[in-house]
Design a protein around this motif. Structure first.
Motif, PDB file in Angstrom:
ATOM      1  N   ALA A   1       1.339  -1.185  -0.033  1.00 31.43           N
ATOM      2  CA  ALA A   1      -0.144   0.184  -0.021  1.00 31.43           C
ATOM      3  C   ALA A   1       0.879   1.408  -0.341  1.00 31.43           C
ATOM      4  CB  ALA A   1      -0.923   0.034   1.641  1.00 31.43           C
ATOM      5  N   ILE A   2       0.865   1.925  -0.882  1.00 36.32           N
ATOM      6  CA  ILE A   2       1.003   3.148  -1.102  1.00 36.32           C
ATOM      7  C   ILE A   2       0.363   4.422  -0.991  1.00 36.32           C
ATOM      8  CG2 ILE A   2       2.890   5.056  -2.215  1.00 36.32           C
ATOM      9  CD1 ILE A   2       3.876   1.826  -3.643  1.00 36.32           C
ATOM     10  N   GLU A   3       0.346   5.265   0.346  1.00 34.34           N
ATOM     11  CA  GLU A   3      -0.141   6.340   0.247  1.00 34.34           C
ATOM     12  C   GLU A   3       1.169   8.218  -0.290  1.00 34.34           C
ATOM     13  OE1 GLU A   3      -3.780   9.752   0.287  1.00 34.34           O
ATOM     14  OE2 GLU A   3      -3.029   7.540   0.440  1.00 34.34           O
ATOM     15  N   VAL A   4       0.024   8.856  -0.670  1.00 31.96           N
ATOM     16  CA  VAL A   4       1.513   9.807  -1.464  1.00 31.96           C
ATOM     17  C   VAL A   4       0.571  11.081  -0.737  1.00 31.96           C
ATOM     18  CG1 VAL A   4       2.117  11.311  -4.071  1.00 31.96           C
ATOM     19  CG2 VAL A   4       1.408   9.003  -4.317  1.00 31.96           C
ATOM     20  N   LYS A   5       1.841  12.340  -0.224  1.00 28.93           N
ATOM     21  CA  LYS A   5       1.462  13.267   0.372  1.00 28.93           C
ATOM     22  C   LYS A   5       2.493  14.084  -0.234  1.00 28.93           C
ATOM     23  CE  LYS A   5       1.257  16.197   3.825  1.00 28.93           C
ATOM     24  NZ  LYS A   5      -0.323  16.385   4.070  1.00 28.93           N
TER      25      LYS A   5
ATOM     26  N   ARG B   1       6.368  17.554   5.464  1.00 25.98           N
ATOM     27  CA  ARG B   1       5.678  17.381   5.902  1.00 25.98           C
ATOM     28  C   ARG B   1       4.225  16.714   6.166  1.00 25.98           C
ATOM     29  NH1 ARG B   1       7.856  22.298   9.537  1.00 25.98           N
ATOM     30  NH2 ARG B   1       9.990  22.724   9.114  1.00 25.98           N
ATOM     31  N   TRP B   2       4.507  15.613   7.495  1.00 23.48           N
ATOM     32  CA  TRP B   2       3.102  14.614   7.885  1.00 23.48           C
ATOM     33  C   TRP B   2       2.812  14.507   9.033  1.00 23.48           C
ATOM     34  CZ3 TRP B   2       8.023  12.678   6.640  1.00 23.48           C
ATOM     35  CH2 TRP B   2       8.336  11.636   7.626  1.00 23.48           C
ATOM     36  N   ASN B   3       1.759  14.339   9.483  1.00 26.60           N
ATOM     37  CA  ASN B   3       1.073  14.149  10.368  1.00 26.60           C
ATOM     38  C   ASN B   3       0.403  12.950  10.645  1.00 26.60           C
ATOM     39  OD1 ASN B   3      -1.734  14.525  10.409  1.00 26.60           O
ATOM     40  ND2 ASN B   3      -1.366  16.560   9.689  1.00 26.60           N
ATOM     41  N   ASP B   4       0.238  12.660  12.095  1.00 29.03           N
ATOM     42  CA  ASP B   4      -0.642  11.065  12.227  1.00 29.03           C
ATOM     43  C   ASP B   4      -1.856  11.264  11.441  1.00 29.03           C
ATOM     44  OD1 ASP B   4      -0.556   9.575  13.633  1.00 29.03           O
ATOM     45  OD2 ASP B   4      -2.277   8.940  14.830  1.00 29.03           O
ATOM     46  N   ARG B   5      -2.754  11.851  10.965  1.00 32.83           N
ATOM     47  CA  ARG B   5      -4.067  11.828   9.581  1.00 32.83           C
ATOM     48  C   ARG B   5      -3.369  11.840   8.335  1.00 32.83           C
ATOM     49  NH1 ARG B   5      -6.461  17.511   9.328  1.00 32.83           N
ATOM     50  NH2 ARG B   5      -5.310  17.997   8.309  1.00 32.83           N
TER      51      ARG B   5
ATOM     52  N   GLY C   1       9.932  14.737   1.290  1.00 29.14           N
ATOM     53  CA  GLY C   1      11.342  15.327   2.328  1.00 29.14           C
ATOM     54  C   GLY C   1      11.970  14.497   1.420  1.00 29.14           C
ATOM     55  N   THR C   2      13.316  14.596   2.365  1.00 30.55           N
ATOM     56  CA  THR C   2      14.665  13.658   2.353  1.00 30.55           C
ATOM     57  C   THR C   2      14.862  12.894   3.242  1.00 30.55           C
ATOM     58  OG1 THR C   2      15.534  15.368   3.838  1.00 30.55           O
ATOM     59  CG2 THR C   2      15.525  15.882   1.103  1.00 30.55           C
ATOM     60  N   THR C   3      14.194  11.856   4.074  1.00 27.84           N
ATOM     61  CA  THR C   3      14.277  11.078   5.023  1.00 27.84           C
ATOM     62  C   THR C   3      13.824   9.873   5.285  1.00 27.84           C
ATOM     63  OG1 THR C   3      15.147  13.526   6.643  1.00 27.84           O
ATOM     64  CG2 THR C   3      14.680  10.925   7.632  1.00 27.84           C
TER      65      THR C   3
ATOM     66  N   ALA D   1       7.194   6.438   6.877  1.00 31.00           N
ATOM     67  CA  ALA D   1       8.046   7.124   5.441  1.00 31.00           C
ATOM     68  C   ALA D   1       8.948   7.066   4.579  1.00 31.00           C
ATOM     69  CB  ALA D   1       7.536   8.009   6.663  1.00 31.00           C
ATOM     70  N   VAL D   2       8.750   7.132   2.974  1.00 30.93           N
ATOM     71  CA  VAL D   2       9.980   7.697   2.072  1.00 30.93           C
ATOM     72  C   VAL D   2       9.626   8.266   1.177  1.00 30.93           C
ATOM     73  CG1 VAL D   2      10.751   5.543   0.281  1.00 30.93           C
ATOM     74  CG2 VAL D   2       9.725   5.155   2.402  1.00 30.93           C
TER      75      VAL D   2
END
Length: 200
Positions: free
Chosen positions: A150-154, A158-162, A186-188, A198-199
């Protein structure tokens, strides 16, 4: 003959422009036909031409473990993120951009690259998405047999729990899911728990 061709061209580009604004979202054919002001059979023929021409692709929902209110309509992707950006009038996809369709363009870019990798390296895999209406969604599900990723694209860095809620819901309902990934700007790379990462 020229008049019919011009009318056909107008319909084609009207549909393409509507699709560019619905890009990455589930689409009901009857609603799309109404918005394009053409019949469902005519729209179906045009969509077939667009898919054959590699302009757009319909991605089916992942249905291995059906849930209440699961969205069953296919998701539409314009297959080239550059074309999608041009049609939607997006000129800047940098992290500082406030473009309305920026997230959809980034998702399109990720999906087109995943599709290319699967076509070259994993031809037995199926590309789909998962969406429980009003609750949870996962942008891309890659599956073969019972196994899936499963992949979610952001788009943001930065991201949060939501932002992780859809992936966590998917993992809890799908024990066959090998790994869930939040692909971010991001980069990490970070491990966020069992099978969850998180990738960049």
């Amino acid at each position: 003959m020229a008049g019919k061709k011009n009318e056909g061209d107008k319909k084609y580009f009207r549909i393409l422009n509507i699709i560019s604004r619905l890009n990455t979202g589930p689409v009901k054919i009857s609603e799309l036909a109404r918005d394009a002001q053409i019949s469902v059979p005519t729209l179906t023929r045009y969509l077939g031409v667009m898919e054959t021409s590699c302009i757009m692709q319909r991605i089916p929902p992942y249905m291995d473990n059906p849930a209440a209110r699961l969205i069953k309509s296919p998701k539409i992707y314009v297959l080239d993120s550059g074309i999608a950006a041009h049609l939607a009038g997006v000129k800047d996809v940098s992290p500082a951009s406030d473009e309305l369709f920026r997230g959809a363009i980034i998702e399109t870019y990720v999906a087109q690259n995943i599709a290319a990798i699967l076509a070259a390296r994993w031809q037995g895999a199926i590309l789909s998405f998962w969406n429980v209406q009003g609750r949870h969604e996962v942008d891309v599900v890659i599956s073969e047999g019972r196994d899936c990723i499963a992949i979610e694209v952001k788009a943001a860095s930065r991201w949060n729990d939501r932002d992780l809620s859809g992936l966590r819901a998917f993992l809890s309902l799908m024990p066959q899911c090998r790994v869930a990934i939040l692909a971010h700007g991001g980069t990490t790379a970070v491990s966020l728990g069992d099978r969850l990462f998180a990738v960049p």
